[in-house]
Scaffold this active site. Structure first.
Site, mmCIF file in Angstrom:
data_model
loop_
_atom_site.group_PDB
_atom_site.id
_atom_site.type_symbol
_atom_site.label_atom_id
_atom_site.label_comp_id
_atom_site.label_asym_id
_atom_site.label_seq_id
_atom_site.Cartn_x
_atom_site.Cartn_y
_atom_site.Cartn_z
ATOM 1 N N GLU A 85 43.705 -21.098 -48.353
ATOM 2 C CA GLU A 85 42.664 -20.537 -47.487
ATOM 3 C C GLU A 85 42.500 -19.049 -47.818
ATOM 4 O O GLU A 85 43.010 -18.167 -47.140
ATOM 5 C CB GLU A 85 43.000 -20.750 -46.010
ATOM 6 C CG GLU A 85 44.421 -20.410 -45.607
ATOM 7 C CD GLU A 85 44.723 -20.716 -44.149
ATOM 8 O OE1 GLU A 85 45.293 -19.830 -43.464
ATOM 9 O OE2 GLU A 85 44.418 -21.832 -43.695
ATOM 10 N N ARG A 123 39.891 -12.605 -49.002
ATOM 11 C CA ARG A 123 39.700 -11.391 -49.807
ATOM 12 C C ARG A 123 39.447 -11.729 -51.274
ATOM 13 O O ARG A 123 38.529 -11.185 -51.896
ATOM 14 C CB ARG A 123 40.948 -10.510 -49.687
ATOM 15 C CG ARG A 123 40.841 -9.156 -50.367
ATOM 16 C CD ARG A 123 42.203 -8.475 -50.433
ATOM 17 N NE ARG A 123 42.897 -8.544 -49.165
ATOM 18 C CZ ARG A 123 42.820 -7.620 -48.211
ATOM 19 N NH1 ARG A 123 42.058 -6.566 -48.399
ATOM 20 N NH2 ARG A 123 43.495 -7.749 -47.095
ATOM 21 N N CYS A 125 33.003 12.275 -36.527
ATOM 22 C CA CYS A 125 33.690 13.466 -36.017
ATOM 23 C C CYS A 125 35.174 13.189 -35.842
ATOM 24 O O CYS A 125 35.731 13.305 -34.727
ATOM 25 C CB CYS A 125 33.060 13.913 -34.707
ATOM 26 S SG CYS A 125 31.351 14.453 -34.873
ATOM 27 N N TYR A 139 36.647 -7.534 -45.805
ATOM 28 C CA TYR A 139 37.288 -6.598 -44.873
ATOM 29 C C TYR A 139 36.670 -5.206 -44.933
ATOM 30 O O TYR A 139 37.356 -4.192 -44.877
ATOM 31 C CB TYR A 139 38.800 -6.535 -45.120
ATOM 32 C CG TYR A 139 39.467 -7.863 -44.882
ATOM 33 C CD1 TYR A 139 39.567 -8.377 -43.595
ATOM 34 C CD2 TYR A 139 39.954 -8.622 -45.935
ATOM 35 C CE1 TYR A 139 40.154 -9.614 -43.370
ATOM 36 C CE2 TYR A 139 40.533 -9.859 -45.715
ATOM 37 C CZ TYR A 139 40.634 -10.351 -44.427
ATOM 38 O OH TYR A 139 41.204 -11.573 -44.202
#
Length: 408
Positions: free
Chosen positions: A265, A268, A343, A372
Site C-alpha cells: 500500500e 509517496r 509570518c 504529502y
C-alpha cells in the site's frame, strides 16, 4: 521540458505565479511499470493519504489494484471516483460512524488496530446483520532500522503489540461477525534501502506463518504496508525498484508454501515524482549576512520540508521579463534560504542552497512534490490565496507551447 511549460504558464498570468503542476503521463507510466514488474502474487494499492486529489485518483483507478484509506472521508472520495474498486481501511481510532460507512461502502478489508476495535467492529457488523473481513494490524517488535519514520518496532499508537497477537486471535475465534483473512504489518515511512525492506517482508512472512500454524488459521493475505521512500536530498539516487523486485522474488519463492497474496500500500513512492510545486520569487534580501529568497507561497502550500526538517530540492526557472522601472534585485554565486510569505520563521522550504544566479520574478520549481505536499498543508493560515492546480496531460510533454493543459 517542464521548465518550458512553467515559463509558458507564467506568461499567461499577470499575478505572481504559484501552482501545483502534475505530469499525468509520467504518473501513469511510473505506476504501470510498478504493476508490470510485481510478481503475480502481489497486489499494489495506492495509499491516498499521500495525495487524494480527484484527478490523480481517476488516473490511478484503472491501473492500481485498489486504494488504501484512513477515514470515512477518504472512503467517500474513492467511491466518488469508482463504485467498486477494492478498498483497504486502516488507521487508529476508527469511530462507529466510520466502521458503519466502511460496511455500507463495501470496503474489502478493514485493518483492526486493537482488541477494543475488534469487538466494536464485530458489534457493528452484528447490528447490520452482516460480517466484515479483517486483517489484524500488528506492531512488530522489529522494524526497518533506517526508515525515516517508524510505526512499528517502537511504542506507537498503531496496531496490536506483537506479544498480544495470541490474545487477539483468541478473541477473533469468539466473534461471529468478523472474518480474519490475514495480517497487516505497515511499519515505516520513507525507507530507501531495498535489502532492508525485503528483509522486513521476510520477517512478516515468518511471523504470519508461525501464528497461522499455531492457531490453525486459514490465511489468504499478508499486507506488508508501504514505506518505500523518496530521496529528497540526492534526487538522482532513488530507491532501486529493480533490485527490490529481484530480492522480493526470492523471498516469495522461499515462502511459496504459504500461497498468500502479498499486498503493498504505497503512497509517496507512487505519487511523489509526478508532482511539482512552482512559486515565483517575490523578494531577495540580505539579513545578518545571509541571503533570503521570499516566494509567493510557502509551507501553507508545501508543508513537507518543514514537517520533515529538510531542504526540498528545486531548480530555478529564469524569467526574462521585468515590468518595473527600477532595478531588479538579484543574487549571484551565493547561498540562499528559501522562505515563504507567512509570518513565522518556520516557513522555510530550503536552507543554505548554493545558486549561480537568481532574480526577483524567477520561479522556483520544487520537484517530488506530488505526495504529502498540498494534502498535509495548513491551507488557510493567514488566508493567502491557494495555488493553482494544473494537470499536464499530453504525451509526451516536450514542447514549450503545449496546449493540452487542464487547470483548475
Amino acid at each position: 521540458m517542464i521548465e518550458n511549460i512553467v515559463k509558458s504558464l507564467k506568461q499567461e498570468r499577470e499575478q505572481p505565479f504559484c501552482a501545483y503542476i502534475y505530469d499525468m503521463p509520467k504518473l501513469r507510466r511510473h505506476v504501470n511499470k510498478l504493476i508490470e514488474s510485481l510478481p503475480s502474487a502481489c497486489r499494489l494499492f495506492y495509499a491516498i493519504k499521500a495525495n487524494s486529489d480527484e484527478t490523480l485518483l481517476k488516473a490511478l483507478a484503472p491501473i492500481v489494484h485498489g486504494f488504501e484509506v484512513a477515514s470515512l472521508g477518504e472512503i467517500e472520495k474513492v467511491r466518488a471516483v469508482d463504485e467498486s474498486i477494492p478498498i483497504l481501511f486502516g488507521g487508529p481510532g476508527k469511530t462507529k460512524e466510520e466502521i458503519e460507512g466502511a460496511i455500507d461502502h463495501g470496503v474489502t478489508f478493514l485493518h483492526v488496530e486493537s482488541l477494543h476495535e475488534l469487538q466494536l467492529v464485530n458489534y457493528i457488523a452484528a447490528q447490520k446483520r452482516t460480517s466484515i473481513s479483517i486483517l489484524l494490524r500488528v506492531n512488530l517488535r522489529n522494524s526497518v532500522p533506517n526508515a525515516q519514520l517508524k510505526m512499528s518496532g517502537v511504542p506507537s499508537q498503531f496496531g496490536v503489540d506483537e506479544e498480544e497477537v495470541s490474545g487477539a486471535i483468541d478473541l477473533v475465534r469468539c466473534l461471529p461477525n468478523v472474518r480474519l483473512f490475514g495480517f497487516h504489518f505497515h511499519a515505516m515511512s520513507n525507507n530507501l534501502d531495498p535489502a532492508a525492506h525485503v528483509h522486513f517482508i521476510d520477517h512478516c512472512f515468518e511471523k504470519a506463518k508461525i501464528w497461522g500454524k499455531e492457531w490453525d488459521l486459514d490465511l489468504s493475505y499478508i499486507n506488508v504496508g508501504g514505506g518505500i521512500g523518496i530521496n529528497y536530498q540526492m534526487v538522482e539516487e532513488q530507491f532501486n525498484w529493480d533490485n527490490f523486485i529481484l530480492r522480493l522474488e526470492k523471498i516469495l519463492e522461499k515462502h511459496s508454501d504459504a500461497n498468500w497474496q502479498t499486498i503493498f500500500e504505497c503512497g509517496r513512492y507512487i505519487a511523489s515524482s509526478c508532482g511539482y510545486y512552482a512559486a515565483e520569487v517575490l523578494d531577495i534580501k540580505q539579513n545578518h549576512g545571509r541571503y533570503f529568497c521570499i516566494i509567493r507561497g510557502g509551507s501553507h502550500h508545501l508543508r513537507l520540508p518543514a514537517a520533515w526538517k529538510q531542504s526540498h530540492p528545486f531548480t530555478i526557472v529564469p524569467i526574462e521579463e521585468w515590468p518595473y522601472p527600477f532595478k531588479r534585485p538579484e543574487v549571484n554565486e551565493s547561498t540562499i534560504t528559501v522562505a515563504g510569505e507567512l509570518c513565522t520563521p518556520n516557513d522555510v522550504l530550503a536552507r543554505n542552497v548554493p545558486i549561480s544566479r537568481l532574480h526577483v520574478g524567477d520561479i522556483l520549481l520544487f520537484s517530488y512534490a506530488g505526495a504529502y505536499g498540498w494534502s498535509i498543508s495548513h491551507h488557510d493560515f493567514l488566508t493567502h490565496p491557494h495555488p493553482e492546480h494544473i494537470y499536464l496531460d499530453s504525451e509526451p510533454i516536450n514542447e514549450a507551447d503545449e496546449k493540452l493543459v487542464e487547470s483548475r
